[in-house]
Write an enzyme that holds these catalytic residues in place. Structure first.
Site, PDB file in Angstrom:
ATOM      1  N   SER A   1       1.038  -1.519  -0.006  1.00 17.87           N
ATOM      2  CA  SER A   1      -0.331  -0.171  -0.196  1.00 17.87           C
ATOM      3  C   SER A   1       0.679   1.288  -0.267  1.00 17.87           C
ATOM      4  O   SER A   1       1.783   1.381   0.742  1.00 17.87           O
ATOM      5  CB  SER A   1      -0.964  -0.473   1.124  1.00 17.87           C
ATOM      6  OG  SER A   1      -1.466   1.499   1.553  1.00 17.87           O
TER       7      SER A   1
ATOM      8  N   TYR B   1      -1.416  -0.949   9.613  1.00 15.11           N
ATOM      9  CA  TYR B   1      -1.813  -1.346   8.567  1.00 15.11           C
ATOM     10  C   TYR B   1      -0.514  -0.663   7.950  1.00 15.11           C
ATOM     11  O   TYR B   1       0.069  -0.979   6.973  1.00 15.11           O
ATOM     12  CB  TYR B   1      -3.283  -1.374   8.696  1.00 15.11           C
ATOM     13  CG  TYR B   1      -3.299  -1.279   6.515  1.00 15.11           C
ATOM     14  CD1 TYR B   1      -3.689  -2.827   6.575  1.00 15.11           C
ATOM     15  CD2 TYR B   1      -3.264  -0.809   5.391  1.00 15.11           C
ATOM     16  CE1 TYR B   1      -3.509  -3.388   5.028  1.00 15.11           C
ATOM     17  CE2 TYR B   1      -3.196  -0.965   4.487  1.00 15.11           C
ATOM     18  CZ  TYR B   1      -3.356  -1.854   4.049  1.00 15.11           C
ATOM     19  OH  TYR B   1      -3.381  -2.712   2.450  1.00 15.11           O
TER      20      TYR B   1
END
Length: 315
Positions: A173, A233
């Site tokens: 990401s 995350y």
């Protein structure tokens, strides 16, 4: 037109280009693979993982779809084999469980003799919208980073030698960029260490995530200078990106015929369960870069890089 509107227009144009690229079949010259080549996709019972498995199988590879939940995995594989006629096998796999990884490795070796492509897609995120809870931080780091790392270590000895080289593709990401303009680590010295290939080590990556988990446990993480958005995350994906670069450097020493190319990519903000279906990109478009990195010709292949929408971006 505002800058935000211009950016959205550019992104929509690029997504249209990606959609067109997906429709162009690979030529005989580009197809280095056959149905004898095996691609493993973790966490592939839904979302991006399922779409990556579908696209790889559609290109003629044998795909092993894995999932923690047996029923969900079997149902996903059934949808690809019976409804679409693709060559897909299922095997249960929990990337957070070392015994599960070992058992899977034994099965891959006995069933196929090894694998050619590993797509580390298995991942979790427990925050949506503006939430930033770290209640499940240990599980997030264990799945996203340690699960990816342990799969790579276990599968490398099983990756089959070839002139085209084996492929490892890590789903990551942009939120995990070390030097992103936003959401980056506040500690400049740590950013520099993680960015410097001569200083980057597995011990440094592990120490960084361990420090974060320790601060989560003692309640001091908010003042630790960690990424501000989806902190657990983002940090887990920062670790994945760093480990991608580390492994690429180590594997680059391999001789021709035994090469393994390792890259990571950001699929974008995708309409899947992980985002509460609030994303702006379809799973089909999101999967494209991962499939492309898996299949690119060896003379065009790169290693240790980070991609989005088939374009290299900075770590």
């Amino acid at each position: 037109m505002t800058n935000k509107e211009k950016a959205r227009e550019r992104r929509e144009k690029r997504m249209h280009e990606i959609s067109l690229l997906r429709t162009i079949p690979y030529s005989d010259h580009q197809r280095w693979w056959s149905s004898e080549n095996v691609a493993v996709v973790t966490g592939a019972n839904r979302g991006i993982g399922l779409e990556i498995a579908r696209q790889l199988a559609s290109h003629g590879l044998t795909v092993v779809l894995t999932a923690r939940n047996v029923d969900a995995g079997l149902e996903a594989a059934k949808s690809l084999t019976q409804q679409e006629g693709l060559k897909v096998d299922f095997h249960q796999l929990d990337v957070t469980d070392s015994s599960s990884i070992r058992e899977f490795g034994c099965w891959i070796k006995q069933t196929f003799g090894g694998l050619d492509i590993l797509v580390n897609n298995a991942g979790v995120n427990y925050n949506l919208g503006y939430d930033n809870s770290v209640e499940f931080a240990e599980r997030v780091v264990s799945t996203n980073y340690q699960g990816t790392k342990n799969m790579i270590k276990a599968m490398i000895p099983l990756m089959r030698p070839s002139l085209q080289g084996a492929r490892i593709v890590n789903v990551s990401s942009r939120l995990g960029r070390v030097n992103g303009r936003r959401n980056r680590l506040a500690n400049v010295e740590l950013r520099d260490e993680l960015s410097n290939p001569d200083l980057l080590t597995e011990e440094l990556i592990d120490r960084t995530v361990s420090k974060f988990i320790d601060q989560v446990k003692d309640g001091t993480w908010e003042s630790g200078g960690w990424p501000q958005t989806f902190t657990d995350y983002s940090l887990s994906k920062l670790a994945v990106n760093a480990y991608t670069r580390l492994m690429a450097k180590e594997l680059s020493r391999r001789r021709e015929g035994e090469k393994i190319y390792v890259n990571s990519f950001c699929p974008g903000w995708v309409k899947t369960a992980m985002t509460g279906y609030a994303g702006n990109m379809s799973p089909e478009d999101a999967a494209d870069t991962g499939v492309w990195l898996s299949l690119v010709l060896s003379e065009e292949a790169v290693t240790g890089k980070f991609f989005a929408e088939r374009r290299e971006i900075n770590f």
